[in-house]
Write an enzyme that holds these catalytic residues in place. Structure first.
Site, PDB file in Angstrom:
ATOM      1  N   ARG A  20       0.832  -1.217   0.000  1.00 36.62           N
ATOM      2  CA  ARG A  20       0.000   0.000   0.000  1.00 36.62           C
ATOM      3  C   ARG A  20       0.862   1.260   0.000  1.00 36.62           C
ATOM      4  O   ARG A  20       0.601   2.195  -0.754  1.00 36.62           O
ATOM      5  CB  ARG A  20      -0.946   0.021   1.201  1.00 36.62           C
ATOM      6  CG  ARG A  20      -2.096  -0.949   1.089  1.00 36.62           C
ATOM      7  CD  ARG A  20      -2.993  -0.890   2.298  1.00 36.62           C
ATOM      8  NE  ARG A  20      -2.205  -1.155   3.494  1.00 36.62           N
ATOM      9  CZ  ARG A  20      -2.558  -0.799   4.717  1.00 36.62           C
ATOM     10  NH1 ARG A  20      -3.684  -0.157   4.933  1.00 36.62           N
ATOM     11  NH2 ARG A  20      -1.796  -1.080   5.750  1.00 36.62           N
ATOM     12  N   ASN A  38      -6.216  -2.464   1.998  1.00 35.15           N
ATOM     13  CA  ASN A  38      -6.205  -3.915   2.160  1.00 35.15           C
ATOM     14  C   ASN A  38      -7.633  -4.420   2.251  1.00 35.15           C
ATOM     15  O   ASN A  38      -8.508  -3.740   2.798  1.00 35.15           O
ATOM     16  CB  ASN A  38      -5.471  -4.316   3.444  1.00 35.15           C
ATOM     17  CG  ASN A  38      -3.969  -4.212   3.322  1.00 35.15           C
ATOM     18  OD1 ASN A  38      -3.418  -4.153   2.227  1.00 35.15           O
ATOM     19  ND2 ASN A  38      -3.293  -4.190   4.459  1.00 35.15           N
TER      20      ASN A  38
END
EC number: 3.6.1.7
Length: 92
Positions: A20, A38
């Protein structure tokens, strides 16, 4: 500039490896807006907005393996409506 939107689901070893954060940095560098987060199934969702060249570059980056440390087994993408988001963020 005409803006387009894409939602991408990325599968593989993409959680717990900085995916990320590296996607956030890459998107900021390439002037995309949107977010990365996520998902509970171990995948990552990217929602990105930009012109067609920017979005093609994002797809190419993922095809090349994305960030170091990640292992992308596959990903799927589909067009989405463009939201008025001024930045690219990491959602938790």
């Amino acid at each position: 500039m005409i803006k387009y939107g894409v939602t991408i689901y990325v599968y593989g070893r993409v959680q717990g490896v900085g995916f990320r954060y590296q996607t956030f940095r890459w998107a900021k560098l390439n002037r995309l807006t949107g977010y990365v987060c996520n998902l509970h199934d171990g995948s990552v969702k990217i929602v990105a907005y930009g012109d067609s060249e920017q979005l093609n570059t994002l797809t190419h980056w993922l095809e090349q393996g994305g960030p170091p440390g990640a292992r992308i087994d596959n990903f799927s993408s589909q067009s989405c409506a463009v939201e008025d988001i001024a930045d690219f963020i990491v959602r938790h």
